[in-house]
Design a protein around this motif. Structure first.
Motif, PDB file in Angstrom:
ATOM      1  N   MET A   1      -0.027   4.212   0.525  1.00 57.59           N
ATOM      2  CA  MET A   1      -0.471   5.195   1.509  1.00 57.59           C
ATOM      3  C   MET A   1      -0.299   4.680   2.944  1.00 57.59           C
TER       4      MET A   1
ATOM      5  N   ILE B   1      -6.169   5.823  -1.795  1.00 61.43           N
ATOM      6  CA  ILE B   1      -6.265   6.492  -3.108  1.00 61.43           C
ATOM      7  C   ILE B   1      -6.845   5.557  -4.183  1.00 61.43           C
ATOM      8  N   ASN B   2      -7.367   4.421  -3.735  1.00 61.10           N
ATOM      9  CA  ASN B   2      -8.006   3.464  -4.648  1.00 61.10           C
ATOM     10  C   ASN B   2      -7.125   3.072  -5.832  1.00 61.10           C
TER      11      ASN B   2
ATOM     12  N   ASN C   1      -5.893   0.205  -5.796  1.00 64.06           N
ATOM     13  CA  ASN C   1      -6.292  -1.211  -5.866  1.00 64.06           C
ATOM     14  C   ASN C   1      -5.110  -2.172  -5.998  1.00 64.06           C
ATOM     15  N   VAL C   2      -3.940  -1.688  -5.650  1.00 63.55           N
ATOM     16  CA  VAL C   2      -2.744  -2.526  -5.678  1.00 63.55           C
ATOM     17  C   VAL C   2      -2.865  -3.633  -4.618  1.00 63.55           C
ATOM     18  N   CYS C   3      -3.470  -3.304  -3.478  1.00 57.50           N
ATOM     19  CA  CYS C   3      -3.653  -4.320  -2.418  1.00 57.50           C
ATOM     20  C   CYS C   3      -4.552  -5.446  -2.927  1.00 57.50           C
TER      21      CYS C   3
ATOM     22  N   ILE D   1     -12.160  -1.041   3.973  1.00 59.62           N
ATOM     23  CA  ILE D   1     -11.231   0.093   3.853  1.00 59.62           C
ATOM     24  C   ILE D   1     -12.066   1.337   3.570  1.00 59.62           C
TER      25      ILE D   1
ATOM     26  N   VAL E   1      -4.129  -2.506   5.737  1.00 58.13           N
ATOM     27  CA  VAL E   1      -5.302  -3.164   5.144  1.00 58.13           C
ATOM     28  C   VAL E   1      -5.644  -4.449   5.920  1.00 58.13           C
TER      29      VAL E   1
ATOM     30  N   ILE F   1      -1.578   2.165   4.553  1.00 60.20           N
ATOM     31  CA  ILE F   1      -2.793   1.771   5.281  1.00 60.20           C
ATOM     32  C   ILE F   1      -2.642   0.309   5.700  1.00 60.20           C
TER      33      ILE F   1
ATOM     34  N   CYS G   1       0.831  -1.217   0.000  1.00 63.89           N
ATOM     35  CA  CYS G   1       0.000   0.000   0.000  1.00 63.89           C
ATOM     36  C   CYS G   1       0.862   1.262   0.000  1.00 63.89           C
TER      37      CYS G   1
HETATM   38  S1  SF4 Z   1      -6.394   0.650  -2.705  1.00 62.60           S
HETATM   39 FE1  SF4 Z   1      -5.314  -0.623  -1.198  1.00 62.60          FE
HETATM   40  S2  SF4 Z   1      -3.158  -0.315  -1.687  1.00 62.60           S
HETATM   41 FE2  SF4 Z   1      -4.251   1.352  -2.685  1.00 62.60          FE
HETATM   42  S3  SF4 Z   1      -4.225   3.033  -1.211  1.00 62.60           S
HETATM   43 FE3  SF4 Z   1      -6.113   1.908  -0.862  1.00 62.60          FE
HETATM   44  S4  SF4 Z   1      -5.649   0.447   0.740  1.00 62.60           S
HETATM   45 FE4  SF4 Z   1      -3.691   1.161  -0.076  1.00 62.60          FE
END
Ligand code: SF4
Ligand code: SF4
Length: 383
Positions: free
Chosen positions: A231, A247-248, A250-252, A241, A235, A233, A229
Motif C-alpha cells: 500500500m 491492509i494489515n 503484516n508483510v512489513c 502504523i 513504515v 506506506i 508494503c
Molecule cells: S501491514 Fe505493513 S506492509 Fe502491510 S499494508 Fe500495513 S504497513 Fe504496509
C-alpha cells in the motif's frame, strides 16, 4: 523479527485458496444449477452493506442478498474492529488476485509503476466517494446498482461473458481488464483507489485497538518495510502504523530484519503475524461453519432456512419442491441427516447437495410426491 517464510506460505496459501474457491464457484454457478452454487453477490459482504438500508426500512433484503451475506458483512466488521483491515490483507479474494498478478508482473518486468505522491494521495479519496455514491444509488434504485460497474462482480461472471458484454456491465469488465493489466506493475490498485468495501473497513479500523509499532532504537533504517508494503506506506517514518490505508498484510513486520523492531500490538500484547492470521481465519470460517450448522447461513436462491418447512409443529410438506436439496430438507424440517435418509430409505452416501428431482436418477420411484408422503404419511397430493 526475522523473516518467516512459513508466514508467507500460510498467507499466500489462504489467499490463493479463497481466490480459487471463488473462481471455481463462479464457474459452477455459471455452468450448473445456480440453485446449487451461490452467485458472487451472495458471497460479497459489500452487497449486504448495500442492502442494509433496505433491510432496516422494509424488513426485506435486496435481490441476490441472503442471510449468509449479512453474516459475512458482520464478520468483516468484527474483524475490522478487532484487527483493523485484516480482511483485506488476509482474506479478500480480489486483493489476492491483484497480489498474484503483481508477483507475476514483478518476475516479468522487474519494474514498478510510481505514481507521484501528490496524485496518489488525492486519488485515495476516490474510494470514499465511490462508497457514498454506491450506497446512495443502492437506496434510490433498491438494487445492487454498483454490481454492473464492479470489477469483482465481473470476475464472478467471467464464465457468463455474454452477460458482461452488454451495457452497463461492460464497464465492470473493462475495469477488471484495466486492473489486471495495471496490477502487473503496480500493487493493489483497486484497493488503493476504488474499492468501497476497503473504504468502509478503513473507517471502522480507526476504532481498533490493534496497531503495528516500530521501535526507533533498534530500527537500522534499512527501509525494507517501505519497499515490501503493497500500500506504499512509509513504515520506516512512523512510530505507530495507524494509517487507515494499511491492509494489515503484516508483510512489513515479517520482513523486518531486526528482532523486536516492527511488532503487532493488541492492547500492549505482542502478537505474531502467523498467530494473527490463524485467529482471523478461525473467527471468519469458524463462524460461517457454526452458522451453517445452525441453518442460518443461506447464500443461495431458494435455500431453505432452519425450521421453515414446519408449520404449527407439523411438517409442511406441501412446500417441498423438486428444486430443493436434501440439505434444504434437513434444515427446513429440523431433522438430522440420518432421520431424513431413513424416512426416504436412501443410502447415507448420497450427497446432501443432491436436488430432490435428481434423486430419481438412483431411486426411480422416489418422485417429489412420494418424498412428501414418506416424510408425512398423512400427506395427500390433492391437499
Ligand atoms: S501491514 Fe505493513 S506492509 Fe502491510 S499494508 Fe500495513 S504497513 Fe504496509
Ligand atoms: S480494499 Fe477491497 S479489494 Fe482490496 S482487499 Fe480490501 S476489500 Fe478486497
Amino acid at each position: 523479527m526475522k523473516k518467516n517464510n512459513n508466514y508467507n506460505i500460510l498467507r499466500n496459501t489462504i489467499l490463493l485458496t479463497i481466490l480459487g474457491i471463488i473462481i471455481l464457484n463462479s464457474y459452477l454457478h455459471a455452468t450448473n444449477s445456480s440453485r446449487l452454487f451461490p452467485s458472487i453477490h451472495a458471497l460479497c459482504p459489500y452487497g449486504a452493506l448495500e442492502s442494509l438500508y433496505y433491510l432496516l426500512f422494509s424488513g426485506d433484503m435486496l435481490k441476490r442478498i441472503f442471510t449468509g451475506t449479512f453474516i459475512l458483512l458482520g464478520l468483516t466488521i468484527i474483524i475490522a474492529i478487532l484487527f483493523r483491515r485484516s480482511f483485506c490483507g488476509q482474506l479478500c479474494p480480489f486483493g489476492a488476485l491483484q497480489e498474484l498478478i503483481n508477483k507475476v508482473g514483478n518476475k516479468i518486468f522487474k519494474k514498478k509503476l510510481i505514481i507521484p505522491e501528490k496524485i496518489d494521495k488525492k486519488l485515495r479519496y476516490l474510494k470514499y466517494f465511490i462508497l457514498a455514491l454506491t450506497l446512495y444509488m443502492a437506496i434510490i434504485t433498491t438494487g445492487l446498482w454498483y454490481s454492473s460497474y464492479d470489477p469483482y462482480s465481473a470476475l464472478g461472471h467471467i464464465f457468463k461473458i455474454e452477460e458482461l458484454l452488454i451495457w452497463p456491465s461492460i464497464i465492470g469488465l473493462i475495469l477488471l481488464i484495466f486492473i489486471i493489466i495495471v496490477s502487473l506493475i503496480y500493487d493493489r490498485v483497486f484497493c488503493k483507489y476504488i474499492c468501497p468495501m476497503g473504504a468502509f473497513l478503513s473507517l471502522i479500523s480507526r476504532i481498533s485497538p490493534m496497531k503495528i509499532t516500530r521501535n526507533n532504537k533498534t530500527c537500522i533504517n534499512c527501509k525494507i518495510c517501505d519497499k515490501v508494503c503493497p500500500m506504499n506506506i512509509e513504515v520506516s517514518k512512523e512510530k505507530e502504523i495507524t494509517n487507515t490505508e494499511c491492509i494489515n498484510c503484516n508483510v512489513c513486520v515479517n520482513n523486518c530484519p531486526k528482532e523486536d523492531t516492527l511488532e503487532i500490538n493488541l492492547k500492549n500484547k505482542k502478537i505474531t503475524p502467523t498467530k494473527l492470521t490463524v485467529i482471523v481465519l478461525l473467527i471468519f470460517f469458524g463462524t460461517i461453519f457454526i452458522a451453517d450448522l445452525l441453518g442460518i447461513y443461506t447464500v443461495k436462491q431458494g435455500q431453505v432456512g432452519k425450521g421453515t418447512l414446519i408449520k404449527n409443529n407439523q411438517s409442511n410438506v406441501s412446500e417441498i419442491r423438486g428444486s430443493m436439496t436434501l440439505k434444504d430438507l434437513t434444515n427446513g424440517l429440523n431433522m438430522t441427516k440420518e432421520e431424513l435418509y431413513n424416512k426416504l430409505e436412501i443410502d447415507l452416501t448420497v450427497s446432501e447437495n443432491t436436488l430432490l428431482k435428481d434423486l430419481q436418477n438412483n431411486y426411480p420411484s422416489l418422485t417429489p410426491g412420494l418424498i412428501k408422503q414418506k416424510i408425512d404419511p398423512e400427506y395427500n397430493e390433492e391437499h
